[in-house]
Structures are given as structure tokens and as C-alpha cells.
Motif scaffolding. Structure first.
Motif, PDB file in Angstrom:
ATOM      1  N   UNK A   2      -8.096   2.142   9.564  1.00  0.00           N
ATOM      2  CA  UNK A   2      -8.740   0.980   8.494  1.00  0.00           C
ATOM      3  C   UNK A   2      -8.520  -0.439   8.887  1.00  0.00           C
ATOM      4  N   UNK A   3      -7.174  -0.577   9.388  1.00  0.00           N
ATOM      5  CA  UNK A   3      -6.775  -1.938  10.115  1.00  0.00           C
ATOM      6  C   UNK A   3      -7.667  -2.536  11.108  1.00  0.00           C
ATOM      7  N   UNK A   4      -7.993  -1.438  12.094  1.00  0.00           N
ATOM      8  CA  UNK A   4      -8.585  -1.941  13.166  1.00  0.00           C
ATOM      9  C   UNK A   4     -10.212  -2.114  12.860  1.00  0.00           C
ATOM     10  N   UNK A   5     -10.675  -1.494  11.872  1.00  0.00           N
ATOM     11  CA  UNK A   5     -12.276  -1.513  11.508  1.00  0.00           C
ATOM     12  C   UNK A   5     -12.186  -2.719  10.656  1.00  0.00           C
ATOM     13  N   UNK A   6     -11.068  -3.080   9.872  1.00  0.00           N
ATOM     14  CA  UNK A   6     -11.241  -4.382   9.201  1.00  0.00           C
ATOM     15  C   UNK A   6     -11.239  -5.671  10.152  1.00  0.00           C
ATOM     16  N   UNK A   7     -10.435  -5.538  11.222  1.00  0.00           N
ATOM     17  CA  UNK A   7     -10.181  -6.668  12.142  1.00  0.00           C
ATOM     18  C   UNK A   7     -11.688  -6.728  13.005  1.00  0.00           C
ATOM     19  N   UNK A  32      -7.072  -4.167  -0.587  1.00  0.00           N
ATOM     20  CA  UNK A  32      -6.229  -3.126  -0.868  1.00  0.00           C
ATOM     21  C   UNK A  32      -6.926  -1.855  -1.208  1.00  0.00           C
ATOM     22  N   UNK A  33      -8.015  -1.845  -2.073  1.00  0.00           N
ATOM     23  CA  UNK A  33      -8.726  -0.722  -2.661  1.00  0.00           C
ATOM     24  C   UNK A  33      -9.480  -0.208  -1.561  1.00  0.00           C
ATOM     25  N   UNK A  34      -9.960  -0.992  -0.670  1.00  0.00           N
ATOM     26  CA  UNK A  34     -10.870  -0.652   0.652  1.00  0.00           C
ATOM     27  C   UNK A  34      -9.680   0.147   1.508  1.00  0.00           C
ATOM     28  N   UNK A  35      -8.546  -0.182   1.708  1.00  0.00           N
ATOM     29  CA  UNK A  35      -7.632   0.546   2.427  1.00  0.00           C
ATOM     30  C   UNK A  35      -7.227   1.817   1.597  1.00  0.00           C
ATOM     31  N   UNK A  36      -6.981   1.735   0.410  1.00  0.00           N
ATOM     32  CA  UNK A  36      -6.851   3.114  -0.289  1.00  0.00           C
ATOM     33  C   UNK A  36      -7.962   4.032  -0.177  1.00  0.00           C
ATOM     34  N   UNK A  37      -9.288   3.460   0.058  1.00  0.00           N
ATOM     35  CA  UNK A  37     -10.297   4.430   0.133  1.00  0.00           C
ATOM     36  C   UNK A  37     -10.170   5.047   1.549  1.00  0.00           C
ATOM     37  N   UNK A  72     -14.580   7.651   5.386  1.00  0.00           N
ATOM     38  CA  UNK A  72     -15.401   6.586   4.806  1.00  0.00           C
ATOM     39  C   UNK A  72     -14.789   5.337   5.274  1.00  0.00           C
ATOM     40  N   UNK A  73     -13.397   5.278   5.917  1.00  0.00           N
ATOM     41  CA  UNK A  73     -12.889   4.019   6.183  1.00  0.00           C
ATOM     42  C   UNK A  73     -12.185   4.017   7.424  1.00  0.00           C
ATOM     43  N   UNK A  74     -12.009   4.971   8.091  1.00  0.00           N
ATOM     44  CA  UNK A  74     -11.408   5.167   9.306  1.00  0.00           C
ATOM     45  C   UNK A  74     -12.252   4.999  10.463  1.00  0.00           C
ATOM     46  N   UNK A  75     -11.829   5.351  11.723  1.00  0.00           N
ATOM     47  CA  UNK A  75     -12.605   5.062  13.064  1.00  0.00           C
ATOM     48  C   UNK A  75     -13.443   6.173  13.258  1.00  0.00           C
ATOM     49  N   UNK A  76     -13.483   7.082  12.352  1.00  0.00           N
ATOM     50  CA  UNK A  76     -14.483   8.415  12.628  1.00  0.00           C
ATOM     51  C   UNK A  76     -15.912   7.802  12.606  1.00  0.00           C
ATOM     52  N   UNK A  77     -16.418   6.984  11.748  1.00  0.00           N
ATOM     53  CA  UNK A  77     -17.559   6.275  11.929  1.00  0.00           C
ATOM     54  C   UNK A  77     -17.975   5.703  13.016  1.00  0.00           C
ATOM     55  N   UNK A  78     -16.953   5.237  13.936  1.00  0.00           N
ATOM     56  CA  UNK A  78     -17.239   4.474  15.056  1.00  0.00           C
ATOM     57  C   UNK A  78     -17.347   5.300  16.365  1.00  0.00           C
ATOM     58  N   UNK A  79     -17.183   6.685  16.305  1.00  0.00           N
ATOM     59  CA  UNK A  79     -17.495   7.792  17.389  1.00  0.00           C
ATOM     60  C   UNK A  79     -16.464   7.309  18.437  1.00  0.00           C
ATOM     61  N   UNK A 123       0.908  -1.334  -0.083  1.00  0.00           N
ATOM     62  CA  UNK A 123      -0.262   0.059   0.030  1.00  0.00           C
ATOM     63  C   UNK A 123       0.846   1.161   0.044  1.00  0.00           C
ATOM     64  N   UNK A 124       2.037   1.261   0.850  1.00  0.00           N
ATOM     65  CA  UNK A 124       2.957   2.188   0.986  1.00  0.00           C
ATOM     66  C   UNK A 124       3.545   2.589  -0.512  1.00  0.00           C
TER      67      UNK A 124
END
Length: 637
Positions: free
Chosen positions: A245-250, A201-206, A213-220, A133-134
Motif C-alpha cells: 500500500x505504501x508503494x502504491x500510494x507513492x 489511514x482508512x486506505x491503508x487499513x483497506x 484492493x490496495x496492494x500491488x496485486x493490481x500492478x501485476x 496503523x499498528x
């Protein structure tokens, strides 16, 4: 038919290039037929030394573009001719939109997607790539569309020497490749990866392109710290989104633990799902300190300290539930190893969902949980599900007329209506001090997170003697082992015999994946371990998973408990008073209490299609007594 046409074309090409003679070909075919297809034509040619391995490899490279995917898979012995023929029939019946042969074979659960990918890599001479990804140029994704790339299952990574490097799951989409070439005005260089890897990988890029959209912001998040003030490094926002994104995916994949392991050349990420570690992705080694620092900030650990081991906690609040993440930082030679244990507080489940056999559940509910006093020990090694069973049992007993108080290290699930105490050694709130105070709180039910030593065992026994109901976990191999260990802790046998109400030993086994399960017949050696015959199992349908994307190609999805419930009767209590050996107490329990061992419970669950006999053998303690299958079925119900 399929193999015959392949061998004919293969043999004709060998003759045309003068690599073998007609006489050698005739003898090779005769040998192949005499071995009933157990050796392919090229196997025989190699074994007879009529062609060298190097020359055959060169020949295969020249011929591979002419090979069909099914032929390559057959040659690799990943599928049979009959399976490919069945897939071809399904392909023909699919009408105007036929699927690729590889897709059909994967859908049938015969092979994994990576096997098809390896065959395509051989056929088209393309590299298999694990995307980093990097190293991906995000501007390329901006110039196309993530939605479009997801639809095509493609990932543009970078442009180098006038070539666009594009990772795809299907290299036959020539129209799409031409479109990308026109869009970027350069030639396209293809690489291959599985659809699952590309989409992840596309989800992580998102997440990197649109953090919200993909971070923990949605998780308040309850605890959240910005990285800018603590880490004045380039690429901070990228690291923030990568971790989020890693934590959300897990969480979404149902992982119980996330392992971030620094190695010599990379940072390896693995998820523990259903008790098994599954490799998910790798990050470049240089990202390690920044990713670890980001997690430390979230966990309120010391970012500057990298030489000592540390612990921390992250709290995440979603719309539906609260999630508690325990972070452990362990100093290693390549950097800090991080393990995140994910405790989903909404995952507290009822006794009925744990997997008890009908008769065992009835006995545990009526004879144990509804009893007004006595000690209930829940035993097993780490990771056997003791805590889940403990909390389900407490929740079952929770009632407005009952006072329940706990001593835990730490509290893992918060239950409404229960007084729960979490040990904190740093402020002097020790385990022993809490146990001394707990009996002065006028409890009806006392929950001791774990019996650690003689002191905690004495507290449990004395509490039970004074009319309290006590729950505790214990680290022993099985139910009888818990009684023997109590004896070895110098607790009076008369107290053990009079206070122990029940011992529940348990293990966890994986359940067969419902999406890719197929009937199977176990090997003879497996049946012998259970003292089963083929006649005995012919009335049962046994299942196992072939492996699919839903179960990470393991064949298993979810877990279920194996239980050994011992409710001591007069005979067992007399055996405790006499300090009989473990083997003697176990035999008495089997004869007079109808004790069902974990292996026997697992065998019944496998025969009923919930798990496999092999999984039970791998996880349940071995037993050496034998009972008839009919009597065992009556015991478990």
C-alpha cells in the motif's frame, strides 16, 4: 463587527470574574484603538501586567467552549476579521446545507485544515492524534464499514476502559457519535486529525483487510516473492500489505522517492514530491526490520546482511506503464535507511512539455538537435532534470534512418528503436570498456550517460571529430562552467572549440498550484534581486499558491525547467582558444549570443504566472548582469 462582539463578551466575562477593573478595561480599549488593531485586548492586558499569563490561560480554558471557531482563528492571528466576515456571508448564502466556517476558509485558500483542527481542539478540549496503523483494532472497522467511515471521515482505533476511541475531523457531528456509541454499547472518547490523515489511514487499513484492493496485486508484479518462507514471523501478511500500500500510494501521488528512515522511537516515512520531502506517516520502531526485509525481498537484496550498504531493483508492471524502482539500503545506528527511487517509464515527455521558452525551444530543436554532428552537453546538479531532458532529446532525434547507441549507468528509460547499454561492473562491463566498443557499432548518434573523467571526455571529442553526434550529461553550475571544466580537464582548446555544438544548463522549479493559486505582490527585496520595479510588473499578473490538499499545502504542484542554452559562435570559440576566464566567456556569450541565464528564464516564467519569483531565487544560480525586461522578452519569445 465580529471582533467587537467577541471583545465585548470577553471583557464582560473578565469583569464578572473580577480579573480586571472597569478602569483597566477602559484604558486597555483605548490602547487597542490607538494601535489600529495591531494588538488584541488580551495582548494589551498582558503587556500592561493587569493580568498574568497563567490566570488568562485558565480563564481562556473556561471560556473556550463559548468561543466560535472564527473567533479562535482571529485570536490566533491566522485570519483577519474581514476574511471571517466574508466566510460568514458565504455560509449564509449556501442555503439549506451550509458549510462550517472552517471548511469555507480552507476552501478559500486562506488557511490550512490543520489550523482549523487546532482551533477545534482548543474549543472542545480534544487531543490532536497522529493515528498509528499498528495500534488500530481492525475488528472495529469490520463491525462498521469502511465506506461508512470514509463518508463520516472517522476512524475507530480501540476500546479501552469501556470507552471507544474515535478519531474524527469534525467533532460537532453529535448524531454520528451517538450512533457509534449505540453500535458498540460504550461511551465514545474523541480525538482529532485532519480529513486527509484519516482517509489515508482508512486506505491503508483497506489494504490490510483486503490486500487485493490496495496492494500491488493490481500492478501485476514482474518480480514478486512471498514473505512466508523467508520471514517466519507473526504479522507477515500485515507487513506485506503495509509495504504494498505504501508503494502504491507513492506511485499514485507522483513521488520521485520514498524515504523510510529508522529513528530512535519510530520509522518515519517521507515522500519526495516535486523535489521537496513531505512527511506522510510513521510506523512503530519494532516494524522497521520486517518492513525493510520485505522491501529487500522485492528488490532481490540480501535479507540476512544488515551491516553493509546494498542496492536492488523492483520492477512493477501496470495496465498502462512499467515502473522501475531503485532500492538503496544504508546501514545506520537505528537500522537500515531505505530510499526507493521511482522511475515511471511512461513519464518520458516531449521537448514541448519540458517548459522551454518559445525562442529557446526553436533554437534547441533547429540549431542543436537537427545538427548532424557535434557534442551537446546537458549540465546541472543532481536532481535538476538532466536525464529527462537527455531522453526527450534522444527521442526527438530517433528515426529509422539513424543509428543511436547509448552507454548508461544504468539505463533509466527504455526507448524503442535505440540500442541501450547498461553498465555492470560486476561482470566486467565497465564504463571505459563500453566506450571503447561503442564507436565500432557504426553509430550516427552516441549517448554518453555522464562525462566522468578525461577518458570519457576524450571519447566524446574524438567521436564528434569523426562526424558523430554526441549527447552527454555533465555536472557543472552553468553552461559556461562546462566549457571551463573541459579546459581544466586538459582537453585541447582547439578540440573543444571545434566539437562543442551546444551546452544546455538547467534547474527545476515548482509550478504554482492551479487549485489554490491567488494573485500576490512580491516583497521589495525580491524585486531588487531581479532589478525590477513595481511599474515594470504592473502589467503582469503574479500568482502563488495558498496551500491546499491537492498540493500537500505547499502552494506548488508539478515542476518546470529553467534553461540556459549556449550555442557557441565564432566569438565564444575564439575565447575558448584563448583560455579566457569564466567571467570573460560569459560576458562574450551575453553580448554576442544573446545568452539567457536560468535566473532570467525563471523571472519571465514567474511574470507569466508559471512559478514564483521566490522559487526562482531559491533554485537558479544568481547572476549579476542586468538587461532590460523588454530585451529579455524578445530573447525568450
Amino acid at each position: 463587527m465580529l471582533q467587537s462582539s467577541f471583545d465585548d463578551r470577553f471583557a464582560a466575562a473578565l469583569l464578572t470574574e473580577g480579573l480586571i477593573t472597569e478602569d483597566q478595561l477602559l484604558k486597555a480599549r483605548q490602547l487597542t484603538q490607538s494601535m489600529n488593531g495591531q494588538r488584541s485586548l488580551n495582548d494589551v492586558l498582558l503587556e500592561m501586567h493587569w493580568i498574568s499569563g497563567a490566570r488568562l490561560e485558565e480563564f481562556m480554558k473556561r471560556q473556550r467552549t463559548k468561543l466560535r471557531t472564527g473567533e479562535i482563528l482571529v485570536a490566533r492571528r491566522l485570519v483577519t476579521q474581514q476574511q471571517v466576515a466574508t466566510a460568514l456571508d458565504a455560509q449564509r448564502k449556501n442555503g439549506s446545507k451550509p458549510k462550517r466556517i472552517g471548511e469555507i476558509l480552507v476552501g478559500m485558500g486562506i488557511i490550512e485544515e490543520r489550523h482549523v483542527l487546532e482551533a477545534l481542539a482548543e474549543k472542545f478540549s480534544l487531543p490532536l492524534i497522529d493515528p498509528d496503523i499498528s495500534q488500530i483494532d481492525q475488528e472495529l472497522a469490520r463491525r462498521t464499514s469502511l465506506k461508512y467511515l470514509r463518508h463520516q471521515i472517522a476512524l475507530p482505533t480501540h476500546i479501552e476502559n469501556g470507552h471507544m476511541h474515535l478519531i474524527v475531523a469534525d467533532p460537532t457531528k453529535s448524531g454520528f457519535v451517538e450512533e457509534i456509541s449505540r453500535l458498540f454499547k460504550c461511551r465514545v472518547k474523541l480525538g482529532l486529525a485532519t480529513a486527509q490523515v484519516i482517509l489515508q489511514t482508512l486506505e491503508l487499513m483497506d489494504g490490510l483487510l483486503q490486500g487485493k484492493d490496495a496492494g500491488l496485486a493490481d500492478y501485476q508484479k514482474v518480480k514478486y516473492h512471498t514473505l512466508e518462507t523467508a520471514l517466519p514471523l507473526t504479522g507477515e501478511d500485515r507487513v506485506v500489505q503495509m509495504v504494498d500500500a505504501l508503494i502504491k500510494s507513492a506511485i499514485e501521488e507522483g513521488a520521485s522517492d520514498v524515504h523510510l528512515e529508522p529513528l530512535a522511537s519510530k520509522l518515519r516515512i517521507r515522500f519526495r514530491i516535486d523535489g521537496v520531502l513531505i512527511h506522510k506517516m510513521d510506523f512503530p520502531r519494532e516494524y522497521t526490520p520486517r518492513i525493510v526485509s520485505r522491501i529487500k525481498i522485492l528488490a532481490e537484496a540480501d535479507v540476512a546482511e544488515r551491516r553493509r550498504h546494498q542496492d536492488g531493483r523492483i520492477f512493477i508492471k501496470t495496465e498502462t506503464n512499467d515502473i522501475d524502482i531503485r532500492a538503496s539500503f544504508y546501514a545506520t545506528v537505528f537500522g537500515e535507511n531505505v530510499v526507493l527511487r521511482i522511475l515511471n517509464k511512461a513519464s518520458l515527455i516531449s521537448l514541448q512539455e519540458l517548459g522551454f521558452a518559445p525562442n529557446i525551444l526553436r533554437m534547441y530543436s533547429e540549431d542543436v538537435l537537427d545538427s548532424p554532428s557535434g557534442i551537446t552537453l546537458i549540465t546541472g546538479p543532481t536532481g535538476s532534470g538532466k536525464t529527462t531532458t537527455l531522453y526527450s532529446s534522444i527521442d526527438h532525434c530517433n528515426d529509422p534512418t539513424v543509428k543511436i547507441i547509448t552507454c548508461e549507468d544504468p539505463v533509466e528509460y527504455v526507448i524503442d528503436g535505440i540500442s541501450q547499454c547498461s553498465i555492470n561492473e560486476k561482470i566486467g562491463l565497465t564504463f571505459n570498456e563500453t566506450l571503447r566498443s561503442i564507436v565500432r557499432q557504426d553509430p550516427d548518434i552516441i549517448v554518453i550517460g555522464e562525462i566522468r573523467d578525461k577518458f570519457s571526455a576524450d571519447v566524446a571529442v574524438q567521436s564528434a571529430l569523426t562526424g558523430h553526434k554526441v549527447f552527454a550529461t555533465f555536472h557543472t553550475e552553468d553552461s559556461v562552467g562546462a566549457l571551463v571544466r573541459m579546459i581544466n580537464m586538459d582537453i585541447e582548446t582547439s578540440l573543444i572549440a571545434s566539437t562543442i555544438g551546444a551546452v544546455l544548463a538547467q534547474r527545476l522549479v515548482r509550478k504554482v498550484c492551479a487549485h489554490c493559486r491567488t494573485q500576490y505582490s512580491p516583497e521589495d527585496r525580491v524585486l531588487r534581486r531581479f532589478d525590477l520595479s513595481r511599474d515594470q510588473i504592473k502589467s503582469f499578473t503574479l500568482w502563488r499558491g495558498q496551500g491546499c490538499s491537492s498540493c500537500n499545502f505547499t502552494g506548488y504542484r508539478g515542476r518546470i525547467g529553467l534553461y540556459e542554452l549556449l550555442v557557441p559562435n565564432v566569438d565564444v570559440r575564439d575565447a575558448i582558444l584563448q583560455k579566457l576566464t569564466m567571467q570573460e566567456i560569459r560576458q562574450i556569450s551575453l553580448d554576442s549570443c544573446n545568452l539567457c541565464s536560468m535566473q532570467e528564464d525563471g523571472m519571465v516564467k514567474a511574470l507569466r504566472g508559471l512559478t514564483t519569483l521566490e522559487e526562482v531565487l531559491e533554485n537558479a544560480p544568481r547572476v549579476f548582469h542586468r538587461r532590460s525586461l523588454d530585451s529579455l522578452m524578445k530573447i525568450v519569445g
